[in-house]
Design a protein around this motif. Sequence first.
Motif, PDB file in Angstrom:
ATOM      1  N   LEU A  85      45.625  45.809  41.706  1.00 36.72           N
ATOM      2  CA  LEU A  85      44.969  44.483  40.699  1.00 36.72           C
ATOM      3  C   LEU A  85      45.531  43.532  40.099  1.00 36.72           C
ATOM      4  N   ILE A  86      45.129  41.993  40.369  1.00 33.21           N
ATOM      5  CA  ILE A  86      45.823  40.980  39.593  1.00 33.21           C
ATOM      6  C   ILE A  86      44.858  40.173  39.233  1.00 33.21           C
ATOM      7  N   LEU A  87      45.650  39.791  38.376  1.00 32.66           N
ATOM      8  CA  LEU A  87      44.079  39.088  36.935  1.00 32.66           C
ATOM      9  C   LEU A  87      44.925  37.704  37.151  1.00 32.66           C
ATOM     10  N   SER A  88      44.274  36.724  36.417  1.00 28.23           N
ATOM     11  CA  SER A  88      44.545  35.370  36.485  1.00 28.23           C
ATOM     12  C   SER A  88      43.579  34.634  35.376  1.00 28.23           C
ATOM     13  N   LYS A  89      44.458  33.802  35.018  1.00 27.06           N
ATOM     14  CA  LYS A  89      44.170  33.537  32.789  1.00 27.06           C
ATOM     15  C   LYS A  89      44.290  32.153  32.644  1.00 27.06           C
ATOM     16  N   LYS A  90      43.823  31.815  32.321  1.00 25.83           N
ATOM     17  CA  LYS A  90      44.159  30.101  31.650  1.00 25.83           C
ATOM     18  C   LYS A  90      45.340  30.400  29.913  1.00 25.83           C
ATOM     19  N   GLY A  91      46.217  29.517  30.222  1.00 23.16           N
ATOM     20  CA  GLY A  91      46.571  29.909  29.013  1.00 23.16           C
ATOM     21  C   GLY A  91      46.414  29.004  27.940  1.00 23.16           C
ATOM     22  N   ARG A  92      45.778  30.062  27.409  1.00 26.11           N
ATOM     23  CA  ARG A  92      45.358  29.627  25.226  1.00 26.11           C
ATOM     24  C   ARG A  92      46.706  28.207  24.976  1.00 26.11           C
ATOM     25  N   TYR A  93      47.953  28.792  25.311  1.00 32.54           N
ATOM     26  CA  TYR A  93      49.096  27.858  24.293  1.00 32.54           C
ATOM     27  C   TYR A  93      49.312  27.239  24.727  1.00 32.54           C
ATOM     28  N   SER A  94      48.987  27.313  26.673  1.00 26.55           N
ATOM     29  CA  SER A  94      49.769  25.894  27.289  1.00 26.55           C
ATOM     30  C   SER A  94      48.053  25.116  28.260  1.00 26.55           C
ATOM     31  N   GLU A  95      48.055  24.754  28.947  1.00 30.50           N
ATOM     32  CA  GLU A  95      47.772  24.273  30.106  1.00 30.50           C
ATOM     33  C   GLU A  95      47.322  24.836  31.012  1.00 30.50           C
ATOM     34  N   GLY A  96      48.204  24.995  31.360  1.00 27.99           N
ATOM     35  CA  GLY A  96      49.125  26.226  33.018  1.00 27.99           C
ATOM     36  C   GLY A  96      47.625  27.336  32.438  1.00 27.99           C
ATOM     37  N   CYS A  97      48.494  28.145  33.685  1.00 26.53           N
ATOM     38  CA  CYS A  97      47.410  29.756  34.438  1.00 26.53           C
ATOM     39  C   CYS A  97      48.867  30.823  34.867  1.00 26.53           C
ATOM     40  N   ILE A  98      48.051  31.888  34.310  1.00 29.47           N
ATOM     41  CA  ILE A  98      49.168  32.695  34.262  1.00 29.47           C
ATOM     42  C   ILE A  98      48.455  33.836  35.201  1.00 29.47           C
ATOM     43  N   VAL A  99      48.785  34.009  36.326  1.00 24.27           N
ATOM     44  CA  VAL A  99      48.882  35.399  37.449  1.00 24.27           C
ATOM     45  C   VAL A  99      49.589  36.709  36.923  1.00 24.27           C
ATOM     46  N   CYS A 100      48.955  38.124  36.793  1.00 21.45           N
ATOM     47  CA  CYS A 100      49.658  39.214  36.971  1.00 21.45           C
ATOM     48  C   CYS A 100      49.414  40.145  37.634  1.00 21.45           C
ATOM     49  N   ALA A 101      50.540  40.712  38.559  1.00 20.25           N
ATOM     50  CA  ALA A 101      49.701  41.605  39.981  1.00 20.25           C
ATOM     51  C   ALA A 101      50.763  43.013  38.878  1.00 20.25           C
ATOM     52  N   LEU A 102      49.169  44.655  39.004  1.00 20.97           N
ATOM     53  CA  LEU A 102      49.782  45.330  38.368  1.00 20.97           C
ATOM     54  C   LEU A 102      49.442  46.759  40.220  1.00 20.97           C
ATOM     55  N   PRO A 103      50.390  47.665  40.321  1.00 17.90           N
ATOM     56  CA  PRO A 103      50.418  48.149  41.526  1.00 17.90           C
ATOM     57  C   PRO A 103      49.133  48.892  41.257  1.00 17.90           C
ATOM     58  N   SER A 104      48.222  49.319  42.377  1.00 14.57           N
ATOM     59  CA  SER A 104      46.754  50.131  41.721  1.00 14.57           C
ATOM     60  C   SER A 104      47.069  51.348  42.010  1.00 14.57           C
ATOM     61  N   THR A 105      48.221  51.860  42.900  1.00 19.76           N
ATOM     62  CA  THR A 105      48.156  53.239  43.285  1.00 19.76           C
ATOM     63  C   THR A 105      48.341  54.408  42.807  1.00 19.76           C
ATOM     64  N   ASP A 106      48.700  54.747  41.107  1.00 26.21           N
ATOM     65  CA  ASP A 106      48.380  55.505  40.511  1.00 26.21           C
ATOM     66  C   ASP A 106      46.716  55.156  40.179  1.00 26.21           C
ATOM     67  N   PHE A 107      46.341  54.081  40.005  1.00 23.32           N
ATOM     68  CA  PHE A 107      44.591  54.425  39.783  1.00 23.32           C
ATOM     69  C   PHE A 107      43.646  54.756  40.885  1.00 23.32           C
ATOM     70  N   GLU A 108      44.292  54.215  42.366  1.00 25.38           N
ATOM     71  CA  GLU A 108      43.387  54.748  43.367  1.00 25.38           C
ATOM     72  C   GLU A 108      43.650  56.448  44.089  1.00 25.38           C
ATOM     73  N   ARG A 109      44.801  57.129  42.965  1.00 22.42           N
ATOM     74  CA  ARG A 109      44.582  58.267  43.444  1.00 22.42           C
ATOM     75  C   ARG A 109      44.141  59.439  42.360  1.00 22.42           C
ATOM     76  N   LEU A 110      43.679  58.142  41.209  1.00 28.42           N
ATOM     77  CA  LEU A 110      43.416  59.514  40.212  1.00 28.42           C
ATOM     78  C   LEU A 110      41.990  58.943  40.129  1.00 28.42           C
ATOM     79  N   GLN A 111      40.945  57.581  40.763  1.00 29.36           N
ATOM     80  CA  GLN A 111      39.732  57.683  41.751  1.00 29.36           C
ATOM     81  C   GLN A 111      39.647  58.903  43.012  1.00 29.36           C
ATOM     82  N   ALA A 112      40.703  59.262  43.319  1.00 29.26           N
ATOM     83  CA  ALA A 112      40.559  59.845  44.280  1.00 29.26           C
ATOM     84  C   ALA A 112      40.084  61.458  43.956  1.00 29.26           C
ATOM     85  N   GLN A 113      40.879  61.890  43.110  1.00 30.18           N
ATOM     86  CA  GLN A 113      40.773  63.120  42.569  1.00 30.18           C
ATOM     87  C   GLN A 113      39.511  63.512  41.607  1.00 30.18           C
ATOM     88  N   ILE A 114      38.805  62.456  41.069  1.00 26.71           N
ATOM     89  CA  ILE A 114      37.386  62.405  40.679  1.00 26.71           C
ATOM     90  C   ILE A 114      36.260  61.115  40.971  1.00 26.71           C
TER      91      ILE A 114
END
Length: 521
Positions: A153-182
């Motif tokens: 799961l990837i989220l990109s966000k422009k910086g508030r305190y700088s003019e750069g961009c921050i990109v964060c990636a989180l593993p979705s395996t646990d979330f997909e397992r949860l989605q499979a169960q429900i």
Amino acid sequence: MDIDNFLTDRSIPLWKANIIVFSCLFIMVLVLFFLQVEQTRRAFLQDQMAHAQILSNVFKLHVRNAVESQKITDQIVKTHLRNIASFIDYLDSFEPFSPQELELFARRTGLYGIAIIRPNGKIVTSVREWLEKFPYTCNSKESFSRDHDAHLLILSKKGRYSEGCIVCALPSTDFERLQAQIGLSSVMKALRDVKGVISIEIDRVGASVNGTGLQSPEIEIQGKTNSPYVTMSIPVENKVLKVILDASRYRDSMNRLWRNFFLISLFILLGGAILSYWLYKKQRQEMRRAVLIEKAMSRQREDAMIGRAAATIAHEVRNPLNAVHMGLQRLLLESDSLDESEKRLLKLSLTSIRQANSIISNLLEFSRPISPKVKDVILDKLLEEVIYVLGPEQRGIEVKFTYNRRPVKISIDPELMRQVFLNLVKNAIEAQSNGGYLDIIVEDMPQRVIIRMRNGGIMPKENQVERLLEPYFTTKIKGTGIGLPYSKRIVSAHGGQMDVQLKDGAFEVEITIPKVGGIQS
């Protein structure tokens, strides 16, 4: 009179009416059976329709839950990643992160990777070159994407305190397992495990054959009789849920209905057939009895007519015959001038008058009531006396007696029964002028005695046998037709029965007489 003609001459017989009634009853049972079959089918389809509605509601509920859980999960992940990105942006504004620091921060926060894109285009990342493998954008204030292949799961966000961009990636395996169960797949699996469900699947985008769209569940019973199933097409939002259910309960109900129908039908058919046959036999007996009574009454009327005719003949004919007979006798005795031819003519005339007088005597005797004077008689001795008197052996006729036991004791009028036996033996002798045989069979039974006399010689025709017992019917040239009917009257007066028939090329007379208590006045 023929019994069948007698039956057809009357109104509809009871056995035919019984067949009509049972046929109507069977038709009514048949109609009720098919109505019950249709009612059972409709009730089963209504039950399955309710089942389909339940499945539809359950499926819709789980679909909504899956969609809502997906939205909530995405919102939680977006909030989590947004907070991390904002925190990184805040820290980076005080002191820029190094790749090692980002790697350590990613491990501590459970992220797959973190990247900071500087305004000058320089990229600081925790994992070397990981951004090149996954899509991201920094053109908007914030973007969120899912990489199913890499399970990120990837989220990109422009910086508030700088003019750069921050990109964060989180593993979705646990979330997909949860989605499979429900999610939808788990719902489909759970529904397949429900008792009676053969298969369940998402068939297609909801559109019926005519293209108008499936608005309500469609149910149809299919398959063979021994293994039926129900196909249900259930519209769910823009999809069609196709469910195949086991219809063994419907099959068992139908088998039970058919079994009951066959049992009831068999009972009706057998009951109707047995009752109709019994009524048919009963009615034939009654009709036969009515015919016999009618014949007896007819014979009584004939006997009464014969009695009156005999009295008239005796009064009007016999006296003149006696006068003529006496005159011819006197003329024959006192006329010496007559030649031989004239005397012979007178003798022939006297013989004819005596024969006519004998016929009148027989007629008078036949017309009189018979009142047997019974006493105990040894029947075999009476028969042997009759044979001795007539002497059929001297005429070339072999006589054979057969007894099942001797002596045969019976209560009868010996003079009347002697006349019967004389008449029968005389007829047997006259039918065999060139010699032959006479078999006399006597069966001594507990309640009755059966006498059979069989002889060969000249036989009557088949259509003449039954008429031989009618008065004045004869097959002889010089017969009067009174002998056998008078013999039958004597036997009937003893409470017995006399029958004649052609059997095995012989003429047979059968006489059945009760031993005691059968005398009729």
